[in-house]
Enzyme design. Structure first.
Site, PDB file in Angstrom:
ATOM      1  N   GLU A 112       0.821  -1.209   0.000  1.00  0.00           N
ATOM      2  CA  GLU A 112       0.000   0.000   0.000  1.00  0.00           C
ATOM      3  C   GLU A 112       0.857   1.263   0.000  1.00  0.00           C
ATOM      4  O   GLU A 112       0.487   2.275  -0.604  1.00  0.00           O
ATOM      5  CB  GLU A 112      -0.961  -0.029   1.192  1.00  0.00           C
ATOM      6  CG  GLU A 112      -2.055  -1.073   1.004  1.00  0.00           C
ATOM      7  CD  GLU A 112      -2.968  -1.232   2.201  1.00  0.00           C
ATOM      8  OE1 GLU A 112      -4.186  -1.034   2.053  1.00  0.00           O
ATOM      9  OE2 GLU A 112      -2.461  -1.557   3.295  1.00  0.00           O
ATOM     10  N   GLU A 132      -3.987  -9.694   3.375  1.00  0.00           N
ATOM     11  CA  GLU A 132      -4.755  -9.529   4.622  1.00  0.00           C
ATOM     12  C   GLU A 132      -5.873 -10.560   4.798  1.00  0.00           C
ATOM     13  O   GLU A 132      -6.067 -11.064   5.923  1.00  0.00           O
ATOM     14  CB  GLU A 132      -5.330  -8.102   4.699  1.00  0.00           C
ATOM     15  CG  GLU A 132      -4.320  -7.032   5.078  1.00  0.00           C
ATOM     16  CD  GLU A 132      -3.531  -6.486   3.899  1.00  0.00           C
ATOM     17  OE1 GLU A 132      -2.838  -5.460   4.070  1.00  0.00           O
ATOM     18  OE2 GLU A 132      -3.612  -7.093   2.804  1.00  0.00           O
TER      19      GLU A 132
END
Length: 259
Positions: A112, A132
């Site tokens: 990210e 995730e």
């Protein structure tokens, strides 16, 4: 060179080079590291003499492995400052270019951070993923939205719904990596930075501002609201959200309950 607890900063002419210095933890981040990086990029943004930033990771194995689940097992908005993961993921008003020199794995929040940069240059052994869901969590630092913007819905969903790992070469094919290098990735990033510096800094900033004028408010709104989405809120308070990081820390396969 300026050495902080979790990163170092070098200024070479107009270029600010930021290195995450948590090599033993694969450059994974915790709250203190986020705060340090926010201050570093605040300083870069305010310094008229610095025109381009490069962010990379210490060592040969990792750019950034994301959130340090061993130190911060709970997913919370409070673990990151106002500017987001790594001081970059929620920084929507920076008109100066930032380049990610990805020297190894870029997982979760690490990916990210890279996606929040304007250009990604990757070592050929680099690996990218938003894993995730494999630990019962969700990429909440802009990865979902930025990946869709960068490579399109269907390609992004093939990564988001599986948490699969993508090589640097595939990342270039997908479109989020600008260059794959077999040699010094930082040197390659500096080449890109110098190409930018050959241009007028005011033109560069005006260009980036124009690109993000409409996109930034939308992204900022989505990042603020996504924590309250029904499925998201259910996930955040679930037993699975506890089980995933625990299983990761214990190096075992998680036992999902779906609640």
């Amino acid at each position: 060179m300026t050495h902080l607890n979790n990163c170092s900063v070098v200024r070479e002419g107009r270029i600010t080079i930021v290195t995450i210095e948590r090599e033993a933890a694969y450059n994974a981040l915790h709250t203190e590291a986020h705060i340090e990086l926010e201050a570093v990029f605040d300083e870069f943004a305010a310094d008229d003499e610095q025109w381009v930033a490069i962010i990379t990771g210490a060592g040969a194995k990792a750019f950034c492995a994301g959130n340090d689940l061993k130190l911060v097992p709970d997913l919370s908005r409070e673990i990151t400052p106002r500017s987001g993961f790594g001081g970059l993921s929620d920084r929507h008003d920076l008109t100066k270019p930032v380049i990610a020199a990805v020297n190894g794995i870029a997982m979760g929040g690490g990916f990210e951070i890279a996606l929040a940069c304007d250009i990604i240059v990757a070592q050929e052994n680099a690996i990218f993923a938003l894993p995730e869901p494999r630990v019962g969590l969700v990429a909440l630092a802009g990865g979902i939205q930025r990946l869709v913007l960068d490579i399109g819905l269907k390609r992004a969903m093939s990564m988001l719904l599986t948490g699969r790992r993508v090589t640097a070469a595939e990342g270039k094919d997908l479109g989020f990596v600008a260059e794959v290098v077999s040699g010094d990735v930082l040197a390659a990033a500096k080449t890109w930075a110098n190409m930018i510096i050959e241009c007028s800094p005011l033109s560069i900033r005006a260009t980036k501002e124009a690109v993000w004028k409409e996109l930034a408010p939308i992204l900022s709104k989505e990042l603020a609201e996504e924590w309250q989405y029904p499925a998201m809120a259910k996930m955040l308070t679930s037993q699975d959200a506890v089980e995933g990081p625990k299983a990761f820390a214990e190096k075992r396969k998680p036992s999902w309950l779906g609640r």
